[in-house]
Structure formats: C-alpha cells, structure tokens
Scaffold this active site. Structure first.
Site, PDB file in Angstrom:
ATOM      1  N   GLU A  17       0.844  -1.209   0.000  1.00 13.32           N
ATOM      2  CA  GLU A  17       0.000   0.000   0.000  1.00 13.32           C
ATOM      3  C   GLU A  17       0.874   1.253   0.000  1.00 13.32           C
ATOM      4  O   GLU A  17       1.810   1.365   0.790  1.00 13.32           O
ATOM      5  CB  GLU A  17      -0.894  -0.023   1.245  1.00 13.32           C
ATOM      6  CG  GLU A  17      -1.787   1.212   1.359  1.00 13.32           C
ATOM      7  CD  GLU A  17      -2.840   1.075   2.436  1.00 13.32           C
ATOM      8  OE1 GLU A  17      -3.485   0.003   2.525  1.00 13.32           O
ATOM      9  OE2 GLU A  17      -3.019   2.038   3.196  1.00 13.32           O
ATOM     10  N   THR A  48      -3.682   5.044  -1.369  1.00 16.32           N
ATOM     11  CA  THR A  48      -4.721   5.558  -0.473  1.00 16.32           C
ATOM     12  C   THR A  48      -5.423   6.761  -1.115  1.00 16.32           C
ATOM     13  O   THR A  48      -5.013   7.252  -2.177  1.00 16.32           O
ATOM     14  CB  THR A  48      -4.130   5.980   0.892  1.00 16.32           C
ATOM     15  OG1 THR A  48      -3.219   7.051   0.678  1.00 16.32           O
ATOM     16  CG2 THR A  48      -3.428   4.818   1.576  1.00 16.32           C
ATOM     17  N   HIS A  75      -7.934   2.952  -3.653  1.00 18.82           N
ATOM     18  CA  HIS A  75      -8.784   3.200  -2.487  1.00 18.82           C
ATOM     19  C   HIS A  75      -9.764   4.302  -2.901  1.00 18.82           C
ATOM     20  O   HIS A  75      -9.394   5.214  -3.649  1.00 18.82           O
ATOM     21  CB  HIS A  75      -7.966   3.725  -1.302  1.00 18.82           C
ATOM     22  CG  HIS A  75      -7.031   2.710  -0.711  1.00 18.82           C
ATOM     23  ND1 HIS A  75      -6.660   2.724   0.608  1.00 18.82           N
ATOM     24  CD2 HIS A  75      -6.406   1.648  -1.258  1.00 18.82           C
ATOM     25  CE1 HIS A  75      -5.841   1.712   0.856  1.00 18.82           C
ATOM     26  NE2 HIS A  75      -5.659   1.052  -0.271  1.00 18.82           N
ATOM     27  N   GLY A 106     -13.508   6.603   4.987  1.00 21.83           N
ATOM     28  CA  GLY A 106     -12.425   7.587   5.028  1.00 21.83           C
ATOM     29  C   GLY A 106     -12.195   8.108   6.427  1.00 21.83           C
ATOM     30  O   GLY A 106     -13.097   8.109   7.269  1.00 21.83           O
ATOM     31  N   HIS A 145     -13.328  -0.954  15.412  1.00 24.21           N
ATOM     32  CA  HIS A 145     -13.084   0.403  14.904  1.00 24.21           C
ATOM     33  C   HIS A 145     -13.188   1.395  16.065  1.00 24.21           C
ATOM     34  O   HIS A 145     -13.995   1.201  16.977  1.00 24.21           O
ATOM     35  CB  HIS A 145     -14.125   0.721  13.815  1.00 24.21           C
ATOM     36  CG  HIS A 145     -13.911   2.055  13.167  1.00 24.21           C
ATOM     37  ND1 HIS A 145     -14.629   3.179  13.516  1.00 24.21           N
ATOM     38  CD2 HIS A 145     -13.044   2.450  12.210  1.00 24.21           C
ATOM     39  CE1 HIS A 145     -14.220   4.201  12.778  1.00 24.21           C
ATOM     40  NE2 HIS A 145     -13.256   3.784  11.970  1.00 24.21           N
ATOM     41  N   LYS A 161     -20.746  -5.289   4.922  1.00 31.49           N
ATOM     42  CA  LYS A 161     -19.874  -4.925   3.789  1.00 31.49           C
ATOM     43  C   LYS A 161     -19.824  -6.077   2.777  1.00 31.49           C
ATOM     44  O   LYS A 161     -19.809  -5.850   1.575  1.00 31.49           O
ATOM     45  CB  LYS A 161     -18.449  -4.600   4.287  1.00 31.49           C
ATOM     46  CG  LYS A 161     -18.359  -3.315   5.102  1.00 31.49           C
ATOM     47  CD  LYS A 161     -16.932  -3.047   5.585  1.00 31.49           C
ATOM     48  CE  LYS A 161     -16.868  -1.754   6.383  1.00 31.49           C
ATOM     49  NZ  LYS A 161     -15.526  -1.383   6.824  1.00 31.49           N
ATOM     50  N   GLN A 172      -7.006  -3.523   9.468  1.00 35.39           N
ATOM     51  CA  GLN A 172      -6.219  -2.449  10.077  1.00 35.39           C
ATOM     52  C   GLN A 172      -4.943  -3.082  10.636  1.00 35.39           C
ATOM     53  O   GLN A 172      -4.930  -4.276  10.967  1.00 35.39           O
ATOM     54  CB  GLN A 172      -7.063  -1.834  11.218  1.00 35.39           C
ATOM     55  CG  GLN A 172      -6.415  -0.718  11.979  1.00 35.39           C
ATOM     56  CD  GLN A 172      -6.101   0.466  11.099  1.00 35.39           C
ATOM     57  OE1 GLN A 172      -5.147   0.394  10.311  1.00 35.39           O
ATOM     58  NE2 GLN A 172      -6.867   1.527  11.200  1.00 35.39           N
ATOM     59  N   GLN A 208       5.809   6.693  15.740  1.00 37.31           N
ATOM     60  CA  GLN A 208       4.666   5.954  15.194  1.00 37.31           C
ATOM     61  C   GLN A 208       3.831   5.293  16.298  1.00 37.31           C
ATOM     62  O   GLN A 208       2.663   4.999  16.091  1.00 37.31           O
ATOM     63  CB  GLN A 208       5.140   4.884  14.206  1.00 37.31           C
ATOM     64  CG  GLN A 208       5.610   5.493  12.892  1.00 37.31           C
ATOM     65  CD  GLN A 208       6.359   4.481  12.041  1.00 37.31           C
ATOM     66  OE1 GLN A 208       7.018   3.595  12.562  1.00 37.31           O
ATOM     67  NE2 GLN A 208       6.280   4.636  10.730  1.00 37.31           N
TER      68      GLN A 208
HETATM   69  P1  FAD Z   1     -17.271   2.367   7.896  1.00 39.99           P
HETATM   70  O1  FAD Z   1     -17.432   0.958   7.468  1.00 39.99           O
HETATM   71  O2  FAD Z   1     -18.298   3.336   7.453  1.00 39.99           O
HETATM   72  O3  FAD Z   1     -17.160   2.347   9.498  1.00 39.99           O
HETATM   73  C1  FAD Z   1     -17.036   3.534  10.273  1.00 39.99           C
HETATM   74  C2  FAD Z   1     -17.755   3.316  11.614  1.00 39.99           C
HETATM   75  O4  FAD Z   1     -19.170   3.193  11.382  1.00 39.99           O
HETATM   76  C3  FAD Z   1     -17.367   2.016  12.330  1.00 39.99           C
HETATM   77  O5  FAD Z   1     -17.390   2.282  13.711  1.00 39.99           O
HETATM   78  C4  FAD Z   1     -18.448   1.015  11.936  1.00 39.99           C
HETATM   79  O6  FAD Z   1     -18.661   0.039  12.946  1.00 39.99           O
HETATM   80  C5  FAD Z   1     -19.661   1.902  11.759  1.00 39.99           C
HETATM   81  N1  FAD Z   1     -20.528   1.460  10.639  1.00 39.99           N
HETATM   82  C6  FAD Z   1     -20.130   0.818   9.508  1.00 39.99           C
HETATM   83  N2  FAD Z   1     -21.185   0.634   8.675  1.00 39.99           N
HETATM   84  C7  FAD Z   1     -22.260   1.181   9.299  1.00 39.99           C
HETATM   85  C8  FAD Z   1     -23.610   1.323   8.928  1.00 39.99           C
HETATM   86  N3  FAD Z   1     -24.078   0.865   7.759  1.00 39.99           N
HETATM   87  N4  FAD Z   1     -24.457   1.969   9.809  1.00 39.99           N
HETATM   88  C9  FAD Z   1     -23.989   2.457  10.991  1.00 39.99           C
HETATM   89  N5  FAD Z   1     -22.689   2.341  11.391  1.00 39.99           N
HETATM   90  C10 FAD Z   1     -21.838   1.718  10.543  1.00 39.99           C
HETATM   91  N6  FAD Z   1      -8.742   6.189   5.266  1.00 39.99           N
HETATM   92  C11 FAD Z   1      -8.635   7.130   4.314  1.00 39.99           C
HETATM   93  O7  FAD Z   1      -9.040   8.286   4.536  1.00 39.99           O
HETATM   94  N7  FAD Z   1      -8.082   6.826   3.084  1.00 39.99           N
HETATM   95  C12 FAD Z   1      -7.628   5.587   2.777  1.00 39.99           C
HETATM   96  O8  FAD Z   1      -7.157   5.351   1.670  1.00 39.99           O
HETATM   97  C13 FAD Z   1      -7.740   4.559   3.772  1.00 39.99           C
HETATM   98  N8  FAD Z   1      -7.327   3.290   3.530  1.00 39.99           N
HETATM   99  C14 FAD Z   1      -7.524   2.319   4.471  1.00 39.99           C
HETATM  100  C15 FAD Z   1      -7.144   1.000   4.184  1.00 39.99           C
HETATM  101  C16 FAD Z   1      -7.321  -0.002   5.124  1.00 39.99           C
HETATM  102  C17 FAD Z   1      -6.922  -1.424   4.788  1.00 39.99           C
HETATM  103  C18 FAD Z   1      -7.882   0.310   6.397  1.00 39.99           C
HETATM  104  C19 FAD Z   1      -8.081  -0.761   7.445  1.00 39.99           C
HETATM  105  C20 FAD Z   1      -8.263   1.621   6.693  1.00 39.99           C
HETATM  106  C21 FAD Z   1      -8.091   2.634   5.735  1.00 39.99           C
HETATM  107  N9  FAD Z   1      -8.467   3.959   5.984  1.00 39.99           N
HETATM  108  C22 FAD Z   1      -8.326   4.917   5.025  1.00 39.99           C
HETATM  109  C23 FAD Z   1      -9.022   4.330   7.281  1.00 39.99           C
HETATM  110  C24 FAD Z   1     -10.561   4.283   7.282  1.00 39.99           C
HETATM  111  O9  FAD Z   1     -11.097   5.134   6.307  1.00 39.99           O
HETATM  112  C25 FAD Z   1     -11.024   4.730   8.663  1.00 39.99           C
HETATM  113  O10 FAD Z   1     -10.724   3.724   9.607  1.00 39.99           O
HETATM  114  C26 FAD Z   1     -12.478   5.157   8.766  1.00 39.99           C
HETATM  115  O11 FAD Z   1     -12.650   5.739  10.052  1.00 39.99           O
HETATM  116  C27 FAD Z   1     -13.471   4.016   8.625  1.00 39.99           C
HETATM  117  O12 FAD Z   1     -13.540   3.547   7.351  1.00 39.99           O
HETATM  118  P2  FAD Z   1     -14.476   2.309   6.971  1.00 39.99           P
HETATM  119  O13 FAD Z   1     -14.480   2.175   5.525  1.00 39.99           O
HETATM  120  O14 FAD Z   1     -14.161   1.126   7.798  1.00 39.99           O
HETATM  121  O15 FAD Z   1     -15.899   2.951   7.457  1.00 39.99           O
END
Ligand code: FAD
Length: 292
Positions: A17, A48, A75, A106, A145, A161, A172, A208
C-alpha cells in the site's frame, strides 16, 4: 485481474500500500518505491485516497499500472461524496481500466464531517456493486473500529460490507497476532467467508507508537519498551521494527493467512527485508490449510 481471483489462485499473496502523494517530490518517492518493489512480484499494489481528492488517487493508480505493469487497486473514500461525484469517479475507473477498488468511508478530520450522500463504506460498496463491473474490497478492524460501540457491532457492519458486495477484507494494522486470529474466528462464526488479509506495518520510528494507538491499534508493552529503548538511534528502531514485523508475518503465514498487505509508507527497505526473509523461510509450507 480481479483481486478476489488473485487471492484464490495465489497463496500467499503479497500486496503493497502506498500513500497518496501530496507534492511532486512525494510522487517521485512513490514511484521510486514502486519500481524498487516491483521485482518482489506483488499480487497487487494500491494507493490511499483523501476526501475531495479521489480523482487524483485514480490517476495515480492508472500511472503506476502503466509504469510498472503491476496489478493495482484504488482506495476510494465516500466521506463528503455526492451521488453525481461517484458516477463521475466510476466513469473514470472504467476509462482508466481500474477493476479493483477498496471502498472506504475515510478518515475524518476538521475538513470532513460526514456530509454527502454516502455515510458509510456500506453505502459506497452498494453503489459500486450496482454497476456489476468492479472487484470490491473493504477494511476491517481486528481490535474494533475506534468509533464502534462494541467489537460485536463492528463485526455486524463488517458482515454487511460483504452482503452489499465486498469480496475480500484487509485488516487495520495490528502488532499482536492474537487480535487477528480471534477476529478471523469471530468473522467465520458470523458467516463471513471471504479472504481476510492481515495488514502489517513495521515500526520504523518511535513517533509511530502514538500514531498507531490513535488509529485504534494496541501496542504490546514489550514492543513499546524495546522501541523506546532505542529511540535515540533511528536505525536501531527500524531494525527492531523489521524484526518484529517479520516474526508476525512468519506466524500469520504459518497459520494459513492468505497473504500479507504491507503498509509501506512509500518506502521500500523494510518491506524488501521482511519479504526477502519470508520468501527464504517459506512459512506457508508449514500451514495445513488457509485459515483466512
Ligand atoms: P465504515 O465501514 O463506514 O465504518 C465507520 C464506523 O461506522 C465504524 O465504527 C463502523 O462500525 C460503523 N458502521 C459501519 N457501517 C455502518 C452502517 N451501515 N451503519 C452504521 N454504522 C456503521 N482512510 C482514508 O481516509 N483513506 C484511505 O485510503 C484509507 N485506507 C484504508 C485502508 C485499510 C486497509 C484500512 C483498514 C483503513 C483505511 N483507511 C483509510 C481508514 C478508514 O477510512 C477509517 O478507519 C475510517 O474511520 C473508517 O472507514 P471504513 O471504511 O471502515 O468505514
């Protein structure tokens, strides 16, 4: 090629990544790392994405694929995205020949407050899956999360998902493999059957530690102690971080993990060292079967 097919056909699969660059010098550093890592034969590399900068990530992914010939994944974050923006981005992916996307909400900061038509990764996954053209991955959190009520609630959204169209998960980062093993077994009990690729980040500097904690990853006491003990010697910290991550990867692959997704931070030496050691030791040969 679709990453879900690559994950089925290549065990183990290694992926890298890269952080979306913010300046021309960062673009240069990203390409230098990508070219340096090319001969390690990754299954795919990805870039990203930042809210409001999605199109830049797509362009970067297209350029990396053209420059290196490596399979790529973009991403895509949905925070602050309106439906019509997403339509444009999907058109751009079609035009750029991008077939793999990691669909995310995000990271949130002072500029992204959850505005837009899409609140969660699940909304984005459902929209992209609706086109029927892309292989979609999603993020998951072995320790839960940071915003989740509970790990159980987070796991239910992880299952959503998959139900809405994701066909693989990337975790993560974590520093204690027990979190991953427990998460995989809970995910299987929840009916999640897709590959769950562990995301690994070698610590390369002492600062870090605080950053990864803010992301919700716990840091074992022994790891913190040994990093802080070397804090005045950056090379020693990096060497220790590589050694820790190598041991983590060995045990994950020996237990049948489907591969390793390396958080490279656009630098190649740590990833080269770890993957070199893994390819020599071949710990996947000790695994009876893929667990994840
Ligand atoms: P979501 O799945 O929307 O989850 C966010 C929160 O909402 C969680 O607490 C979850 O439990 C809850 N939730 C999920 N779905 C629902 C629903 N339908 N209704 C109600 N609550 C819900 N960030 C960036 O900005 N750019 C990147 O390129 C990036 N790359 C990443 C790559 C990886 C492999 C990982 C693990 C993380 C990455 N992140 C990135 C970080 C990520 O965007 C953050 O952790 C963000 O806070 C959550 O993203 P998510 O897609 O898991 O969100």
């Amino acid at each position: 090629m679709r990453i879900d097919y690559l994950l089925k056909g290549n065990w183990p699969s290694f992926s890298f990544e890269f952080l979306a660059p913010r300046s021309p010098s960062e673009v240069e550093r990203l390409f230098a790392a990508a070219r340096d890592l090319r001969d390690l034969d990754p299954a795919f590399v990805c870039v990203t994405c930042r809210a409001g900068r999605q199109a830049e990530t797509l362009s970067m992914v297209r350029k990396i694929k053209a420059d290196t010939g490596i399979e790529t994944m973009a991403h895509l974050v949905c925070d602050s995205l309106e439906d019509h923006d997403l339509e444009r981005l999907i058109d751009q992916m079609r035009g750029d020949g991008i077939s793999n996307v990691l669909a995310l909400r995000g990271d949130r900061d002072e500029n992204t407050h959850g505005s837009g038509d899409l609140s969660h990764a699940t909304d984005l996954i459902a929209r992209i899956a609706g086109s029927g053209e892309f292989c979609i991955g999603a993020a998951c959190y072995p320790e839960g999360h940071v915003e989740s009520r509970s790990r159980a609630a987070d796991l239910r959204y992880t299952r959503l998902k998959i139900e809405t169209g994701a066909s693989f998960l990337i975790t993560q980062l974590f520093f204690d493999n027990e979190h991953y093993f427990r998460f995989v077994s809970e995910a299987r009990a929840e009916g999640i059957e897709v590959p769950i690729v562990p995301g690994i980040m070698p610590i390369t500097n002492a600062k870090q530690i605080a950053r990864v904690r803010a992301m919700g990853a716990s840091v074992p006491e022994t790891l913190e102690r040994d990093v802080l003990m070397r804090a005045d010697d950056p090379d020693a910290v990096a060497q220790f971080g590589v050694a820790w991550a190598s041991l983590q990867c060995m045990s994950l692959l020996a237990a049948g993990a489907p591969g390793i997704h390396f958080y490279t931070f656009n630098r190649s030496p740590a990833t080269r060292a770890i993957l070199g050691a893994l390819r020599s030791a071949e710990p996947w040969k000790w695994a009876k079967d893929a667990i994840a």
